[in-house]
Design an enzyme around this catalytic site. Sequence first.
Site, PDB file in Angstrom:
ATOM      1  CB  CYS A  47      -0.877   0.062   1.254  1.00  0.00           C
ATOM      2  SG  CYS A  47      -1.980  -1.323   1.434  1.00  0.00           S
ATOM      3  N   GLY A  77       0.704   0.100  -5.022  1.00  0.00           N
ATOM      4  CA  GLY A  77      -0.533  -0.674  -4.981  1.00  0.00           C
ATOM      5  C   GLY A  77      -1.421  -0.310  -6.153  1.00  0.00           C
ATOM      6  CG  ASN A  95       2.546   1.173   3.519  1.00  0.00           C
ATOM      7  OD1 ASN A  95       3.607   1.767   3.388  1.00  0.00           O
ATOM      8  ND2 ASN A  95       2.383  -0.049   3.071  1.00  0.00           N
ATOM      9  N   GLY A  96       1.117  -1.347   5.573  1.00  0.00           N
ATOM     10  CA  GLY A  96       1.782  -2.293   6.462  1.00  0.00           C
ATOM     11  C   GLY A  96       0.916  -3.504   6.681  1.00  0.00           C
ATOM     12  CE1 TYR A 119      10.557  -4.180  -8.276  1.00  0.00           C
ATOM     13  CE2 TYR A 119       9.185  -4.859  -6.437  1.00  0.00           C
ATOM     14  CZ  TYR A 119       9.361  -4.646  -7.784  1.00  0.00           C
ATOM     15  OH  TYR A 119       8.335  -4.892  -8.654  1.00  0.00           O
TER      16      TYR A 119
END
Length: 491
Positions: free
Chosen positions: A22, A48, A123-124, A263
């Site tokens: 996310c 995402g 996010n996570g 990345y």
Amino acid sequence: MSQSLANYSTNPFDDDKLREECGVFGVYGAEGAAAISALGLHALQHRGQEAAGITSFDGKGFHTHRAMGHVAGNFDRQDVIEHLPGSTAIGHVRYSTTGEVSLRNVQPLFAELASGGFAVAHNGNLTNAGTLRRELVRQGSIFQSTSDTETIIHLVATSSYRTLLDRFIDALRKIQGAYSLICLTSEGMIAVRDPLGIRPLVLGRLNDAYIVASETCALDIVGATFLRSLEPGELVVISERGLESHKPFQQTRARPCIFEHVYFARPDSIFDGLSVYEIRKRIGAQLAIESGVEADMVVPVPDSGTPAAIGYAQASGLPFELGIIRSHYIGRTFIQPGDHIRHLGVKLKHNANRAQIEGKRLVLIDDSIVRGTTSVKIVQMLRDAGAAEVHMRIASPPTRHSCFYGVDTPERSKLLAAQMDIEAMTKYIRADSLAFLTIDGLYRAVGEDARTNTAPQYCDACFTGDYPTRLVDREDVEQPNQLALLAERVI
Ligand code: SF4
């Protein structure tokens, strides 16, 4: 899961990469906050691509629009933005790892609590959400989604503290795992980064407004100035009173995700003062030092291998060439293809640049190997196009463990490096040679010398298995003795 959504995929051919789950974005105090959020989310689209959502507050009420698919196409429409009025908004882009692919899991999630409206973008991934959820359900909570994020809302709703902020902090103290959260209330915006700082979160300024985002590239796109990263364990409240910073957790050694550098993050983002692009070039240079090979040119697997390939070429003195050309026009809002064209996937995305590589010995650079399926196809494609030798070099250590912190990874049994040693992997992908960056080399490239530190500075669990938190919901996963791993690293 409905059939149409079950078949929905935004990137059917890119199935051999770890995928960030996310991205989050929030703006406080700017007219047209939803339009600004849409731009910010567009810059975070790489984090995402499955769904996106925005919730705004206009002083009277909350307004939400959530949709499957990309930000463009959903949030570039005037009629959508017009229905998201107000000077405060939060947004989210999603790729699910926890929870099914369904609109009810798309964020921001929103609930009317006793203290007022509460929207949250996450996010996570929480490592104890399942355990907490079972307990909450036992006590009478009724969940609307299968997302781990909803657990936070229920913990806030059922907290015995009085103010919303205290209830929220109470909830945070019960959850474990990785979370960068942006919440919207009628009072303002709250942003928090977990105590280990596993996922990123940055703070910016746009004239008098505050912006919070997963990465600095989202500040750039809206013309905001980067102020700083939120510190691990820091919670900020942004309201009419300005910005207040709180430290509600016991201080602990930070462990941000090192894979953001390898990345996930966009190369034009800056994390904790480090340029992601620069780090990736340093990773490539370190790879050349560790595993140089006689060759004619350095070729990246585009786009993610490109900065490391530039670094490798500069350090080795070999020419850098675009031996593979990437199509940017596939994998966007695709309906899952049938088997008869699925095997063409890699060719639809990548094609060998025959005129450059014919008869040449190549150093082929990619950021990582997950299942290895794409590596096999790319090496074969280069050989078919006449490459004399293909020496594969990977800009990260072997990925041997799954991630439980908001990144989509296959189970361990599907990770190539968890099943084979280097020799077997070389044969499997049919390369002339294969080498990975060492974990010490990776730390050196990000500016830390693992050999002189007493503990790792990052989460590197997908390489080492050294998970920085307990995996409460995954007692089936081996959680090795962290001290033993540390000793292994510093000997
Ligand atoms: Fe990042 Fe790997 Fe840690 Fe997951 S396990 S947070 S991908 S370093």
